[in-house]
Design a protein around this motif. Structure first.
Motif, PDB file in Angstrom:
ATOM      1  N   PRO A 113       0.605  -1.186   0.510  1.00  0.00           N
ATOM      2  CA  PRO A 113       0.244  -0.148  -0.340  1.00  0.00           C
ATOM      3  C   PRO A 113       0.503   0.981   0.314  1.00  0.00           C
ATOM      4  N   ILE A 114       0.466   2.058  -0.828  1.00  0.00           N
ATOM      5  CA  ILE A 114       0.637   3.116  -0.538  1.00  0.00           C
ATOM      6  C   ILE A 114      -0.100   4.768  -0.064  1.00  0.00           C
ATOM      7  N   GLY A 115      -0.528   4.613   1.400  1.00  0.00           N
ATOM      8  CA  GLY A 115      -0.957   5.556   1.674  1.00  0.00           C
ATOM      9  C   GLY A 115      -2.519   5.016   2.274  1.00  0.00           C
ATOM     10  N   SER A 116      -3.177   5.540   2.414  1.00  0.00           N
ATOM     11  CA  SER A 116      -4.687   4.882   2.456  1.00  0.00           C
ATOM     12  C   SER A 116      -5.224   4.161   1.296  1.00  0.00           C
ATOM     13  N   SER A 117      -5.363   5.335  -0.122  1.00  0.00           N
ATOM     14  CA  SER A 117      -6.694   5.239  -0.771  1.00  0.00           C
ATOM     15  C   SER A 117      -4.753   4.128  -2.116  1.00  0.00           C
ATOM     16  N   PHE A 118      -3.655   3.992  -2.085  1.00  0.00           N
ATOM     17  CA  PHE A 118      -2.840   3.165  -3.392  1.00  0.00           C
ATOM     18  C   PHE A 118      -2.556   1.808  -3.035  1.00  0.00           C
TER      19      PHE A 118
END
Length: 458
Positions: free
Chosen positions: A158-163
Motif C-alpha cells: 500500500p501507498i498511503g490509505s488509497s493507493f
C-alpha cells in the motif's frame, strides 16, 4: 535452592530447544496454500472443416508462420483423436509472505501434465476447448509436463490509505486490478469464460511489469503495464522477419516487447459491480487459441498494435435460492498493421467482438453445491480490410462480411464432498470452433466434450 536449580535447568533446556526451532523454521510471515486438480475427460466431433490452402495463406499472411498446430488439417487431426479419454493434473503451490502485515510477496509454483494432452491444454487442433486450469502449462515448443515452474513472483504494497502498487518479474494483468468485474465462475471449466467477456481487453498477459490502483469507497481506478519479453536485453528487431522481431528480443517499451497497457474504472457495491476497461497491446500480446477463433488469433498475432475496450459487470442475490448470480461482458478490438505486405493487409483495420453471460446458483441441491452455466461468443472477426495490393491479380476470399461467428456453451455442477475437496462434472459445446477457417470451405465442424474435475485445497 535445590528446587530453584532444577527449575533453572529446565528453563535453560526449554530456551535451547526454542532456539533450535527458531533457527530451523522457514518464516514466521509466510503461509503455504495449495490447489491440486485432477481432470478426466474426452471430446467428440461432428461435421467437416477442411480449409483450403489459399484460405490458410490469407490467415497467415505472406511470410508468416503457423499460429496454431495443424493449420491445414484441423478436422483430420481432430477426428483422429476423437473419443480419446485423458487424465491430467495441475498443481499450484502459493507462498504468500508479508513483512508488515499489509504487503504481499507472492510466489506461485506450478506443475502439471496438460502439456502432454491433445485436449484441454493450449496445444490442440481446436483451441477453444482449452481449460483455464491448464492453459498456462505450455513451455514454448518443449514438453514441460511434470516440471515445476515459477508461475507468479510479484510484490504488492500500500501507498498511503488509497493507493496500492504491484510490481514483479512474473505478474499477470489481473493481479494489478483493484476489482475483477465478474462473479462467474465459482469453478472454472472452459478458459474462454474466465475473461469477463472481453479477452481482448482482459487478455491476462503474464510477464514482467507493474501497476497502481486507487480505491476510495466503491470506486476504483487501475493502471498496469506487462511485457511478455521484458527479460530480454536486446530490442529484438530484425527486418528479415515477417513481423520485424527476432525470437529472443524484446525488453520493455519496445515494438517487440509484446506488452499490454491496461486502464480500468470500476464501481463495486455490496452485491454488484461494473467496470469499463481499455487495453493497448503490442506485438501479438493478447489472444490465443483458447479464447478466439483462428482468424482472430491471426489478427492479434500479426498486428503491430491492438486497441480493445471492454464493459463487464455482475449482480449476486443477497441470499441463495432460485435466483442466480448474473455476470455478463462485452468486448471489441481494433487491429492495426502499418507495414503489412500482400494478403496480410486484411489485418489493418480489422475488428473483432466477444461477449458472454454466466449464471450460477449457490446451494443448488444442497449446502455447498453450485450449479453454473454460460453462453457466449469467443473473440471473432466482424470486419476486415478488403483492400488488395496494387498489381495483384488474385481475389481476396475475405472481401465480403467475415463468417467467423461461433458460440460456446458450458454446464457444470460443483459438489462439495468435503470442506477442502470438490468434484465438478461438466459438459460443453462449441458450435463452430474454427470460425471462418471452416465456414469459408462450407464446413460444419462442432465440438462436444465432457469431463470430471476433482479439486483438493490445502
Amino acid at each position: 535452592e535445590k528446587e530453584l536449580a532444577v527449575i533453572r535447568g529446565r528453563v535453560d533446556g526449554l530456551e535451547a530447544r526454542v532456539g533450535e526451532l527458531e533457527a530451523t523454521q522457514f518464516s514466521t510471515t509466510t503461509k503455504l496454500k495449495g490447489v491440486a486438480t485432477f481432470v478426466m475427460g474426452a471430446n467428440s466431433f461432428s461435421g467437416e472443416a477442411q480449409p483450403d490452402l489459399f484460405d490458410a495463406l490469407i490467415l497467415l499472411g505472406i511470410g508468416g508462420t503457423p499460429f496454431t498446430p495443424g493449420t491445414l488439417n484441423y478436422a483430420n487431426t481432430a477426428r483422429a483423436l476423437d473419443g480419446a479419454t485423458s487424465f491430467a493434473y495441475d498443481l499450484s503451490l502459493y507462498l504468500d509472505t508479508s513483512f508488515t502485515g499489509k504487503d504481499l510477496l507472492r510466489t506461485r509454483l506450478r506443475a502439471g501434465t496438460f502439456a502432454d494432452s491433445p485436449w484441454f491444454g493450449t496445444n490442440n487442433p481446436i483451441g477453444l476447448n482449452a481449460m483455464e486450469t491448464a492453459f498456462e502449462e505450455i513451455c514454448g515448443l518443449a514438453d514441460c509436463g511434470d516440471v515445476v515452474t515459477v508461475n507468479r513472483l510479484f510484490y504488492q504494497f500500500p501507498i498511503g490509505s488509497s493507493f496500492t502498487a504491484t510490481f514483479g518479474g512474473r505478474v499477470r494483468q489481473d493481479d494489478m486490478l483493484a476489482m475483477w468485474p465478474s462473479a462467474y465462475p465459482a469453478d472454472t471449466i472452459l478458459d474462454v469464460f474466465t475473461y469477463a467477456g472481453a479477452p481482448g481487453t482482459y487478455n491476462l498477459s503474464l510477464g514482467a511489469g507493474g501497476g497502481l490502483w486507487w480505491k476510495s469507497g466503491p470506486f476504483s481506478v487501475s493502471a498496469s503495464y506487462v511485457s511478455l519479453n521484458a527479460d530480454q536485453s536486446s530490442p529484438g528487431t530484425d527486418t528479415l522477419l515477417a513481423d520485424g522481431c527476432a525470437f529472443n528480443g524484446g525488453g520493455i517499451g519496445t515494438g517487440c516487447s509484446q506488452s499490454t497497457f491496461t486502464g480500468q474504472i470500476a464501481y463495486t457495491g455490496w452485491n454488484h459491480g461494473l467496470a469499463l476497461a481499455y487495453s493497448y497491446a503490442q506485438g501479438g500480446a493478447g489472444l490465443y487459441g483458447g479464447n478466439g477463433t483462428p482468424l482472430a488469433v491471426a489478427a492479434s498475432s500479426f498486428a503491430d498494435n491492438t486497441n480493445s475496450l471492454g464493459v463487464s459487470g455482475y449482480w449476486s442475490p443477497l441470499n441463495s435460492g432460485w435466483l442466480p448470480s448474473i455476470s455478463a461482458g462485452w468486448g471489441i478490438s481494433a487491429y492495426e498493421l502499418d507495414d503489412g505486405d500482400g494478403f496480410s493487409r486484411w489485418i489493418n483495420g480489422a475488428r473483432s467482438q466477444s461477449w458472454y453471460v454466466g449464471l450460477q446458483w449457490a446451494d443448488a441441491i444442497g449446502q455447498g453445491t453450485t450449479f453454473g452455466m454460460a453462453v457466449g461468443q469467443p473473440t471473432f472477426i466482424t470486419r476486415v480490410n478488403t483492400a488488395i495490393p496494387d498489381g495483384s491479380n488474385l481475389a481476396n476470399p475475405l472481401d465480403s462480411q467475415p463468417l467467423d461467428g461461433n458460440y460456446a456453451w458450458e454446464w457444470w455442477l460443483k459438489l462439495q464432498v468435503r470442506d477442502a475437496i470438490s468434484v465438478t462434472p461438466a459438459l460443453y459445446y462449441l458450435s463452430a470452433p474454427l470460425g471462418q477457417l471452416q465456414k469459408e470451405a462450407g464446413g460444419s465442424l462442432s465440438n462436444f466434450g465432457g469431463l470430471v474435475k476433482t479439486t483438493f485445497r490445502f
